[in-house]
Design an enzyme around this catalytic site. Structure first.
Site, mmCIF file in Angstrom:
data_model
loop_
_atom_site.group_PDB
_atom_site.id
_atom_site.type_symbol
_atom_site.label_atom_id
_atom_site.label_comp_id
_atom_site.label_asym_id
_atom_site.label_seq_id
_atom_site.Cartn_x
_atom_site.Cartn_y
_atom_site.Cartn_z
ATOM 1 N N TYR A 17 0.830 -1.205 0.000
ATOM 2 C CA TYR A 17 0.000 0.000 0.000
ATOM 3 C C TYR A 17 0.869 1.261 0.000
ATOM 4 O O TYR A 17 0.630 2.203 -0.745
ATOM 5 C CB TYR A 17 -0.898 -0.053 1.239
ATOM 6 N N LYS A 73 1.031 4.181 -2.837
ATOM 7 C CA LYS A 73 0.586 5.531 -2.494
ATOM 8 C C LYS A 73 1.669 6.577 -2.707
ATOM 9 O O LYS A 73 1.367 7.703 -3.142
ATOM 10 C CB LYS A 73 0.095 5.557 -1.044
#
Length: 299
Positions: A164, A168
């Site tokens: 993640y 991001k």
């Protein structure tokens, strides 16, 4: 002055719930015609549901205009069909909020590469696919507002979220380059790093924080960043009604002498290298090379 979105057409991905739903509702309330995109399903990306149609119906019931779409942001053909349908119905796309995402949290030691790749594919590649689908149309009409969704995990790290976090921070970098490429076409590209109580975070935040971190309290920042008056190249932290600017900075650094550019010299000068006095916020990657040349010229 009230910000109006009359005449604007917006696509919001991952808009079947949480942050995306609040974005779609607010854009519609302010006059935008909205494509509510959501594949549906669980936060790991599995399953399916009709959440997009529910949000679209909520908008229509309030007097707005909306269509639901179930395209996967990772499927180029489906995304292109979504964009084409919106253009055929409403003439063009002015706003894109890349909000769709999934979680597959594990420590890196326990994470397998398919889980890493899938999360990056949805967040980073999916945002690129959606942006690519609207990009040339925005250039042709000399107007566009695009919002990427980063995270404090990407900006600062978080245990158990290597996949993640990688995706991001990649989105923040994508936004910075698109800001440069879109500038002369009046395409503004920004990034938001939200903290909110959604299905993505419901097991990560303490119960007492869930009410305080209502997704609707992120929405004002997101909507401003896709308005006519929006800045560009901003990374905005947002949560619980608090808004923060995030920056990638560069210290002046140290120019090592030509006769001692060794590992030992780096170690000996480390405190000076990381000294933040005089640090800058570069407007493009080229500024790092320019600052290096300036340091060399001093010698």
């Amino acid at each position: 002055m009230t910000l109006s979105f009359d005449g604007r057409v917006a696509i919001v991905t991952g808009a079947g719930g949480g942050l995306g739903r609040t974005y779609a509702l607010e854009l519609a309330r302010r006059g935008a015609r909205v494509v509510v995109n959501d594949l549906g399903g669980a936060r790991d990306g599995s399953g399916s549901s009709d959440t997009a149609e529910q949000v679209a119906e909520e908008i229509r019931a309030a007097g707005g205009e909306a269509i639901a779409n179930g395209a996967s942001v990772t499927d180029e053909a489906q995304v292109e069909e979504m964009v084409a349908a919106a253009r055929e119905r409403w003439g063009g796309i002015h706003i894109l909020i890349n909000n769709a995402g999934i979680l597959r949290d594990k420590s890196f030691a326990k994470m397998d590469i398919p889980d890493f790749r899938t999360v990056v594919d949805v967040h980073l590649t999916g945002s690129a696919i959606c942006t690519k689908a609207v990009w040339n149309g925005m250039r042709d009409q000399a107007y566009g507002r695009i919002l990427m969704t980063a995270s404090s995990t990407g900006l600062f790290g978080n245990f158990g979220q290597a996949n993640y976090g990688a995706a991001k921070l990649g989105l923040a970098g994508l936004a910075k380059t698109l800001h440069l490429e879109g500038a002369k076409y009046n395409i503004h590209v920004n990034t938001i790093a939200p903290t909110a109580a959604t299905r993505m975070t419901e097991d990560l935040l303490p119960e007492a924080m869930l009410t305080a971190f209502d997704p609707a309290l992120v929405t004002p920042g997101a909507i401003y960043l896709v308005s006519d008056d929006a800045p560009s190249n901003v990374i905005l932290g947002a949560g619980a009604g608090v808004f923060q600017a995030c920056y990638v900075t560069l210290t002046p650094g140290v120019a090592l002498p030509a006769d001692d550019r060794s590992v030992e010299a780096v170690a000996a000068n480390w405190d000076r290298i990381v000294d933040r006095n005089g640090e800058i916020v570069p407007e493009s990657g080229a500024e790092q090379a320019m600052l290096i040349l300036q340091q060399l010229s001093k010698g």
